[in-house]
Design an enzyme around this catalytic site. Structure first.
Site, PDB file in Angstrom:
ATOM      1  N   HIS A 158       0.839  -1.209   0.000  1.00 55.51           N
ATOM      2  CA  HIS A 158       0.000   0.000   0.000  1.00 55.51           C
ATOM      3  C   HIS A 158       0.876   1.263   0.000  1.00 55.51           C
ATOM      4  O   HIS A 158       0.614   2.212  -0.738  1.00 55.51           O
ATOM      5  CB  HIS A 158      -0.885   0.049   1.252  1.00 55.51           C
TER       6      HIS A 158
ATOM      7  N   LYS B 168     -18.689  -6.482   7.831  1.00 57.88           N
ATOM      8  CA  LYS B 168     -17.407  -7.174   7.730  1.00 57.88           C
ATOM      9  C   LYS B 168     -16.696  -7.239   9.084  1.00 57.88           C
ATOM     10  O   LYS B 168     -16.777  -6.293   9.871  1.00 57.88           O
ATOM     11  CB  LYS B 168     -16.523  -6.414   6.721  1.00 57.88           C
TER      12      LYS B 168
ATOM     13  N   ARG C 229      -2.398  -6.148  -8.689  1.00 58.60           N
ATOM     14  CA  ARG C 229      -1.302  -7.097  -8.460  1.00 58.60           C
ATOM     15  C   ARG C 229      -1.324  -8.228  -9.468  1.00 58.60           C
ATOM     16  O   ARG C 229      -0.299  -8.801  -9.795  1.00 58.60           O
ATOM     17  CB  ARG C 229      -1.398  -7.690  -7.053  1.00 58.60           C
TER      18      ARG C 229
ATOM     19  N   SER D  98      -2.954  -7.748   2.598  1.00 56.40           N
ATOM     20  CA  SER D  98      -3.354  -7.703   4.009  1.00 56.40           C
ATOM     21  C   SER D  98      -3.822  -9.083   4.453  1.00 56.40           C
ATOM     22  O   SER D  98      -3.622  -9.470   5.609  1.00 56.40           O
ATOM     23  CB  SER D  98      -4.465  -6.675   4.220  1.00 56.40           C
TER      24      SER D  98
HETATM   25  P1  ADP Z   1      -9.872  -3.841  -0.110  1.00 61.37           P
HETATM   26  O1  ADP Z   1     -10.492  -4.440   1.113  1.00 61.37           O
HETATM   27  O2  ADP Z   1     -10.672  -2.737  -0.724  1.00 61.37           O
HETATM   28  O3  ADP Z   1      -9.340  -4.827  -1.119  1.00 61.37           O
HETATM   29  P2  ADP Z   1      -7.135  -3.455   0.680  1.00 61.37           P
HETATM   30  O4  ADP Z   1      -6.707  -2.690   1.873  1.00 61.37           O
HETATM   31  O5  ADP Z   1      -6.900  -4.942   0.707  1.00 61.37           O
HETATM   32  O6  ADP Z   1      -8.640  -3.077   0.491  1.00 61.37           O
HETATM   33  O7  ADP Z   1      -6.461  -2.893  -0.642  1.00 61.37           O
HETATM   34  C1  ADP Z   1      -6.652  -1.564  -1.042  1.00 61.37           C
HETATM   35  C2  ADP Z   1      -6.020  -1.331  -2.407  1.00 61.37           C
HETATM   36  O8  ADP Z   1      -4.622  -1.559  -2.331  1.00 61.37           O
HETATM   37  C3  ADP Z   1      -6.522  -2.243  -3.527  1.00 61.37           C
HETATM   38  O9  ADP Z   1      -6.619  -1.485  -4.713  1.00 61.37           O
HETATM   39  C4  ADP Z   1      -5.448  -3.262  -3.673  1.00 61.37           C
HETATM   40  O10 ADP Z   1      -5.387  -3.764  -4.999  1.00 61.37           O
HETATM   41  C5  ADP Z   1      -4.216  -2.416  -3.377  1.00 61.37           C
HETATM   42  N1  ADP Z   1      -3.117  -3.228  -2.907  1.00 61.37           N
HETATM   43  C6  ADP Z   1      -3.116  -4.069  -1.867  1.00 61.37           C
HETATM   44  N2  ADP Z   1      -1.910  -4.668  -1.726  1.00 61.37           N
HETATM   45  C7  ADP Z   1      -1.135  -4.186  -2.722  1.00 61.37           C
HETATM   46  C8  ADP Z   1       0.222  -4.442  -3.145  1.00 61.37           C
HETATM   47  N3  ADP Z   1       0.969  -5.326  -2.522  1.00 61.37           N
HETATM   48  N4  ADP Z   1       0.689  -3.767  -4.211  1.00 61.37           N
HETATM   49  C9  ADP Z   1      -0.104  -2.887  -4.862  1.00 61.37           C
HETATM   50  N5  ADP Z   1      -1.389  -2.618  -4.531  1.00 61.37           N
HETATM   51  C10 ADP Z   1      -1.899  -3.263  -3.484  1.00 61.37           C
END
Ligand code: ADP
Length: 156
Positions: free
Chosen positions: A19, A43, A92, A130
């Site tokens: 992130h 959730k 990703r 995450s």
């Molecule tokens: P959500 O619950 O909306 O998926 P996340 O917190 O998991 O929220 O992810 C938020 C954003 O960050 C999403 O667009 C996801 O694709 C992006 N993201 C998560 N991990 C990575 C990573 N390792 N590299 C690039 N983008 C990422």
């Protein structure tokens, strides 16, 4: 020229180095980025909203063009309310693409033309999620290679 304001929405449960890399790479494209936790009351999260906000604030404290916030209900309505004209998301892999494509098309309609800007993750971060970090934490492992230094996981 209106300010270019992007919302980076997510659960950030917890924020990962993937992130952070995304936000840092997107910063030259926008005047301001709002990293916003979308709160879904249906959730279950591993970490509380307060904890996740605190970590985001700590991680981005050094950059005054990055703000931290949270919202309930539709992301597109939140963007309209705060005057943001862009959404930022990361890609990703192909399953991210399939999911994000539909969401961005919906947001374009519901958000009256809001554009989602996608950045492809760097190879060094494309395996980080995450979900994986939560699994490591739940299993009692060390998640520190995948999370920023400011994120201290409380001992169980
Ligand atoms: P959500 O619950 O909306 O998926 P996340 O917190 O998991 O929220 O992810 C938020 C954003 O960050 C999403 O667009 C996801 O694709 C992006 N993201 C998560 N991990 C990575 C990573 N390792 N590299 C690039 N983008 C990422």
């Amino acid at each position: 020229m209106p300010q270019k304001i992007a919302v980076f929405p997510g659960s950030f449960d917890p924020i990962t180095t993937g992130h952070v890399d995304l936000v840092e790479r997107a910063l030259p494209l926008f005047d301001k980025i709002i990293v916003a936790i979308g709160v879904n009351t249906q959730k279950q999260y591993l970490f509380s909203l307060e904890q996740r906000i605190q970590w985001l604030e700590d991680v981005f404290a050094h950059e005054d063009r990055i703000a931290v916030d949270y919202f309930e209900n539709l992301t597109a309505h939140y963007c309209t309310r705060i005057g943001a004209n862009f959404l930022l998301r990361g890609l990703r892999n192909a399953s991210d693409f399939d999911y994000e494509k539909t969401i961005s098309q919906l947001n374009h309609i519901v958000g009256n033309g809001i554009e989602t800007i996608f950045l492809i993750s760097q190879p060094a971060y494309s395996h980080i999620s995450s979900t994986i970090v939560r699994e490591i934490i739940k299993g009692g492992g060390d998640a520190s290679p995948f999370i920023p230094g400011q994120v201290i996981i409380p001992a169980k």
